[in-house]
Write an enzyme that holds these catalytic residues in place. Structure first.
Site, PDB file in Angstrom:
ATOM      1  N   HIS A 291       0.797   5.297   1.028  1.00 14.40           N
ATOM      2  CA  HIS A 291       0.119   6.375   1.752  1.00 14.40           C
ATOM      3  C   HIS A 291       0.176   7.649   0.922  1.00 14.40           C
ATOM      4  O   HIS A 291       1.241   7.996   0.393  1.00 14.40           O
ATOM      5  CB  HIS A 291       0.837   6.677   3.076  1.00 14.40           C
ATOM      6  CG  HIS A 291       0.816   5.578   4.087  1.00 14.40           C
ATOM      7  ND1 HIS A 291      -0.039   5.575   5.158  1.00 14.40           N
ATOM      8  CD2 HIS A 291       1.560   4.439   4.192  1.00 14.40           C
ATOM      9  CE1 HIS A 291       0.173   4.489   5.901  1.00 14.40           C
ATOM     10  NE2 HIS A 291       1.148   3.782   5.328  1.00 14.40           N
TER      11      HIS A 291
ATOM     12  N   HIS B 235       0.837  -1.196   0.000  1.00 14.31           N
ATOM     13  CA  HIS B 235       0.000   0.000   0.000  1.00 14.31           C
ATOM     14  C   HIS B 235       0.868   1.241   0.000  1.00 14.31           C
ATOM     15  O   HIS B 235       1.980   1.243   0.531  1.00 14.31           O
ATOM     16  CB  HIS B 235      -0.948   0.017   1.211  1.00 14.31           C
ATOM     17  CG  HIS B 235      -0.245  -0.055   2.535  1.00 14.31           C
ATOM     18  ND1 HIS B 235       0.237  -1.227   3.070  1.00 14.31           N
ATOM     19  CD2 HIS B 235       0.065   0.912   3.433  1.00 14.31           C
ATOM     20  CE1 HIS B 235       0.799  -0.990   4.241  1.00 14.31           C
ATOM     21  NE2 HIS B 235       0.720   0.314   4.474  1.00 14.31           N
TER      22      HIS B 235
HETATM   23  P1  AMP Z   1       1.642   0.860   7.472  1.00 11.72           P
HETATM   24  O1  AMP Z   1       2.003   1.189   8.896  1.00 11.72           O
HETATM   25  O2  AMP Z   1       2.467   1.603   6.458  1.00 11.72           O
HETATM   26  O3  AMP Z   1       1.620  -0.629   7.238  1.00 11.72           O
HETATM   27  O4  AMP Z   1       0.177   1.424   7.277  1.00 11.72           O
HETATM   28  C1  AMP Z   1      -0.960   0.689   7.536  1.00 11.72           C
HETATM   29  C2  AMP Z   1      -2.084   1.679   7.634  1.00 11.72           C
HETATM   30  O5  AMP Z   1      -3.313   0.971   7.517  1.00 11.72           O
HETATM   31  C3  AMP Z   1      -2.149   2.480   8.932  1.00 11.72           C
HETATM   32  O6  AMP Z   1      -1.990   3.859   8.656  1.00 11.72           O
HETATM   33  C4  AMP Z   1      -3.554   2.171   9.476  1.00 11.72           C
HETATM   34  O7  AMP Z   1      -4.187   3.284  10.053  1.00 11.72           O
HETATM   35  C5  AMP Z   1      -4.274   1.702   8.239  1.00 11.72           C
HETATM   36  N1  AMP Z   1      -5.407   0.813   8.475  1.00 11.72           N
HETATM   37  C6  AMP Z   1      -5.443  -0.304   9.236  1.00 11.72           C
HETATM   38  N2  AMP Z   1      -6.659  -0.859   9.217  1.00 11.72           N
HETATM   39  C7  AMP Z   1      -7.424  -0.083   8.405  1.00 11.72           C
HETATM   40  C8  AMP Z   1      -8.780  -0.129   7.970  1.00 11.72           C
HETATM   41  N3  AMP Z   1      -9.620  -1.106   8.367  1.00 11.72           N
HETATM   42  N4  AMP Z   1      -9.224   0.837   7.135  1.00 11.72           N
HETATM   43  C9  AMP Z   1      -8.402   1.816   6.741  1.00 11.72           C
HETATM   44  N5  AMP Z   1      -7.109   1.918   7.107  1.00 11.72           N
HETATM   45  C10 AMP Z   1      -6.622   0.990   7.934  1.00 11.72           C
END
Ligand code: AMP
Length: 137
Positions: A101, A99
């Site tokens: 950001h 993913h």
């Molecule tokens: P990372 O730390 O780069 O792996 O980012 C993962 C991101 O996923 C974090 O910013 C979380 O807030 C986001 N996240 C986790 N669960 C969900 C969800 N159900 N819907 C939207 N975002 C999410």
């Protein structure tokens, strides 16, 4: 193997504030909103991260991230955008599904996470999602 949270969102098992979807890519608002409009762009097919996704599919995700960043500047009032992706736990990756950001940056209060603290209730996620979605077309 247990599905990760983004696979479950892609499969419609968990709701999200959707910004964009095509055959390969899904974009939605990050649940924790570092700033207003903080978005995640994910590959529909499961890959662990940026380092393991094939180039062609990675480019499709980046194309959508670029468009969302452009919309953030043009329509959300952002003055800048951070586009970033974490690879592996040691680099802060918490969801092992590729993913990107897209984090809009504003002047003043909406700019940084510390300034958002306590203001989360002011975020109207469906309205923000709608504004990005209609301008992504
Ligand atoms: P990372 O730390 O780069 O792996 O980012 C993962 C991101 O996923 C974090 O910013 C979380 O807030 C986001 N996240 C986790 N669960 C969900 C969800 N159900 N819907 C939207 N975002 C999410």
């Amino acid at each position: 193997m247990e599905k990760d949270i983004f696979c479950r969102i892609i499969d419609g098992e968990i709701p999200c504030h959707k910004l964009y979807e095509d055959d390969d890519v899904l974009a939605f608002l990050d649940i924790s909103q570092v700033t207003k409009g903080h978005a995640l762009v994910v590959s529909k097919k499961h890959y662990d991260n940026f380092l393991s996704i094939p180039q062609e599919e990675m480019h499709k995700v980046m194309d959508v991230a670029q468009k969302i960043g452009q919309v953030d500047i043009k329509f959300l009032g952002a003055r800048g955008v951070n586009i970033l992706t974490n690879c592996y736990e040691a680099a802060g990756q918490t969801v092992m599904h590729f993913h990107v950001h897209v984090i809009p940056r504003y002047e003043g209060k909406e700019g940084f996470i510390l300034e958002m603290k306590g203001n989360e209730e002011k975020l109207n996620l469906p309205a923000i999602a709608e504004k990005v979605k209609i301008n992504l077309k």
